[in-house]
Write a protein that holds these residues in place. Structure first.
Motif, PDB file in Angstrom:
ATOM      1  N   PRO A   1       0.780  -1.241   0.000  1.00 23.44           N
ATOM      2  CA  PRO A   1       0.000   0.000   0.000  1.00 23.44           C
ATOM      3  C   PRO A   1       0.816   1.298   0.000  1.00 23.44           C
ATOM      4  CG  PRO A   1      -1.026  -1.589   1.439  1.00 23.44           C
ATOM      5  CD  PRO A   1       0.283  -2.184   1.002  1.00 23.44           C
TER       6      PRO A   1
ATOM      7  N   VAL B   1       0.635   4.697  -2.791  1.00 17.95           N
ATOM      8  CA  VAL B   1       0.457   6.095  -2.381  1.00 17.95           C
ATOM      9  C   VAL B   1       1.672   6.919  -2.810  1.00 17.95           C
ATOM     10  CG1 VAL B   1       0.172   7.649  -0.420  1.00 17.95           C
ATOM     11  CG2 VAL B   1      -1.062   5.498  -0.485  1.00 17.95           C
TER      12      VAL B   1
ATOM     13  N   HIS C   1       0.099  11.992   3.179  1.00  9.36           N
ATOM     14  CA  HIS C   1      -0.704  10.803   2.881  1.00  9.36           C
ATOM     15  C   HIS C   1       0.156   9.544   2.853  1.00  9.36           C
ATOM     16  CE1 HIS C   1      -4.471  12.801   2.249  1.00  9.36           C
ATOM     17  NE2 HIS C   1      -3.877  13.684   1.461  1.00  9.36           N
TER      18      HIS C   1
ATOM     19  N   ASN D   1      -0.457   6.438   5.376  1.00  4.69           N
ATOM     20  CA  ASN D   1      -0.622   5.093   4.849  1.00  4.69           C
ATOM     21  C   ASN D   1       0.362   4.112   5.470  1.00  4.69           C
ATOM     22  OD1 ASN D   1      -0.119   2.903   2.548  1.00  4.69           O
ATOM     23  ND2 ASN D   1      -2.226   3.676   2.507  1.00  4.69           N
TER      24      ASN D   1
ATOM     25  N   THR E   1      -0.930   0.873   7.400  1.00  5.53           N
ATOM     26  CA  THR E   1      -0.464  -0.443   6.978  1.00  5.53           C
ATOM     27  C   THR E   1       0.169  -1.196   8.142  1.00  5.53           C
ATOM     28  OG1 THR E   1      -0.131   0.372   4.730  1.00  5.53           O
ATOM     29  CG2 THR E   1       0.970  -1.678   5.309  1.00  5.53           C
TER      30      THR E   1
ATOM     31  N   GLY F   1      -4.623  -0.063   5.250  1.00  4.66           N
ATOM     32  CA  GLY F   1      -3.623   0.520   4.368  1.00  4.66           C
ATOM     33  C   GLY F   1      -4.037   0.416   2.910  1.00  4.66           C
TER      34      GLY F   1
ATOM     35  N   HIS G   1      -7.038   2.882   2.223  1.00  5.04           N
ATOM     36  CA  HIS G   1      -6.563   4.256   2.140  1.00  5.04           C
ATOM     37  C   HIS G   1      -5.799   4.486   0.833  1.00  5.04           C
ATOM     38  CE1 HIS G   1      -3.603   7.523   3.025  1.00  5.04           C
ATOM     39  NE2 HIS G   1      -4.727   8.113   3.411  1.00  5.04           N
ATOM     40  N   ALA G   2      -4.960   3.550   0.445  1.00  5.86           N
ATOM     41  CA  ALA G   2      -4.175   3.701  -0.784  1.00  5.86           C
ATOM     42  C   ALA G   2      -5.081   3.771  -2.007  1.00  5.86           C
ATOM     43  CB  ALA G   2      -3.186   2.549  -0.919  1.00  5.86           C
TER      44      ALA G   2
END
Length: 58
Positions: free
Chosen positions: A13, A17, A26, A30, A34, A41, A44-45
């Protein structure tokens, strides 16, 4: 190119990002997500990769 980023986000992940936004806040959020859990993770990614770019609002 988004497909490559999404695959990277599923495998690692923070890499997904990083490819999208670089070493910004960010990315570090992440990394933390993660470490706390792999699935948060990934979520969000993928969100960071698929969201609308800033300045392109209708």
């Amino acid at each position: 190119m988004d497909i490559l980023r999404i695959v990277a986000a599923i495998v690692l992940p923070p890499l997904g990002v990083f490819l999208e936004v670089g070493l910004g806040k960010h990315f570090w959020i992440n990394v933390l997500l993660t470490l706390l859990g792999y699935v948060p993770g990934i979520v969000h990614a993928v969100y960071i990769i698929l969201r609308e770019p800033r300045g392109v609002r209708s």
